[in-house]
Design a protein around this motif. Sequence first.
Motif, short mmCIF file in Angstrom:
data_model
loop_
_atom_site.label_atom_id
_atom_site.label_comp_id
_atom_site.label_asym_id
_atom_site.label_seq_id
_atom_site.Cartn_x
_atom_site.Cartn_y
_atom_site.Cartn_z
N THR A 124 -49.26 36.28 -16.44
CA THR A 124 -48.21 36.11 -15.43
C THR A 124 -48.09 34.64 -15.03
O THR A 124 -46.98 34.10 -14.92
N ALA A 128 -44.95 32.07 -15.49
CA ALA A 128 -44.41 31.36 -14.33
C ALA A 128 -44.33 29.86 -14.59
O ALA A 128 -43.33 29.21 -14.25
N TYR A 151 -38.35 32.63 -6.26
CA TYR A 151 -38.32 34.10 -6.33
C TYR A 151 -37.89 34.56 -7.73
O TYR A 151 -38.40 35.56 -8.25
N PHE A 152 -36.96 33.81 -8.31
CA PHE A 152 -36.55 34.09 -9.69
C PHE A 152 -37.76 33.97 -10.62
O PHE A 152 -38.02 34.85 -11.45
N ALA A 154 -41.00 34.04 -9.83
CA ALA A 154 -42.04 35.03 -9.53
C ALA A 154 -41.69 36.41 -10.07
O ALA A 154 -42.53 37.08 -10.68
N THR A 155 -40.43 36.83 -9.87
CA THR A 155 -40.05 38.17 -10.32
C THR A 155 -39.97 38.24 -11.84
O THR A 155 -40.42 39.23 -12.44
N ARG A 156 -39.43 37.22 -12.48
CA ARG A 156 -39.34 37.24 -13.94
C ARG A 156 -40.72 37.16 -14.58
O ARG A 156 -41.00 37.85 -15.55
N ALA A 158 -43.65 38.13 -13.34
CA ALA A 158 -44.35 39.39 -13.13
C ALA A 158 -43.77 40.50 -14.01
O ALA A 158 -44.52 41.31 -14.59
N THR A 159 -42.43 40.52 -14.13
CA THR A 159 -41.79 41.55 -14.94
C THR A 159 -42.14 41.40 -16.41
O THR A 159 -42.50 42.38 -17.09
N ILE A 187 -32.82 45.80 -16.26
CA ILE A 187 -32.27 44.64 -15.55
C ILE A 187 -30.79 44.77 -15.22
O ILE A 187 -30.28 43.97 -14.45
#
Length: 199
Positions: A124, A128, A151-152, A154-156, A158-159, A187
């Motif tokens: 992860t 990042a 946030y983009f 972090a979410t990408r 993690a996903t 998505i």
Amino acid sequence: MEGVDAMYHIHSDKRVNQSVESIGKALHQLIAATPYRQISVTALAKEAGVSKATFYRSFDTIDDVLRYETDQAVEQMIAYMMDQRALRQATGEMGFFHAFFLFWTAHSQAAEVLMATGTTNLLTDAFARALHRNMEFFRRHIHIDDKAAPYFIATRAATLSAVLVCWLEEKPRTHPDEMPAIMAQLIRPQGHPLCPTHL
């Protein structure tokens, strides 16, 4: 992204690179025979044929050896995906996802060792860092301001990590050609077409 900065210190020197390679190989040999958290720097240095001082010149902890290898794999992934985009001209996001799973089909061991050692957080973090380094590329394709950018990322990150681990755990594993359609379901906002984002 200072919070996910790498904790290794690799210099472009032939002897350093040889030591780093020896340490990496030794760690994988020890992982095959010893519970990961029971591996000590002393045992790793001995297995690698280097001194503890040599280890600490390049790494702060044993996790950093895997962190370095994971960063290297993700950098190779980015280069591969960019090449795929160049070869296919305008691939779109689904083309990037196809290239993503094709890459990890050939390099699954790099992620599987993290799964085996309970260190998928390093994957992860590597995603990042890669997203952060390439943020200007994403800004050219999506509308995202400075406040939303973390946030983009972090979410990408993690996903991508979670989806990759899920895919690698599958028995039998879904073919990479099928994965873009699955990713589209994840998505695509319900009732809306895919937005022109990229991985």
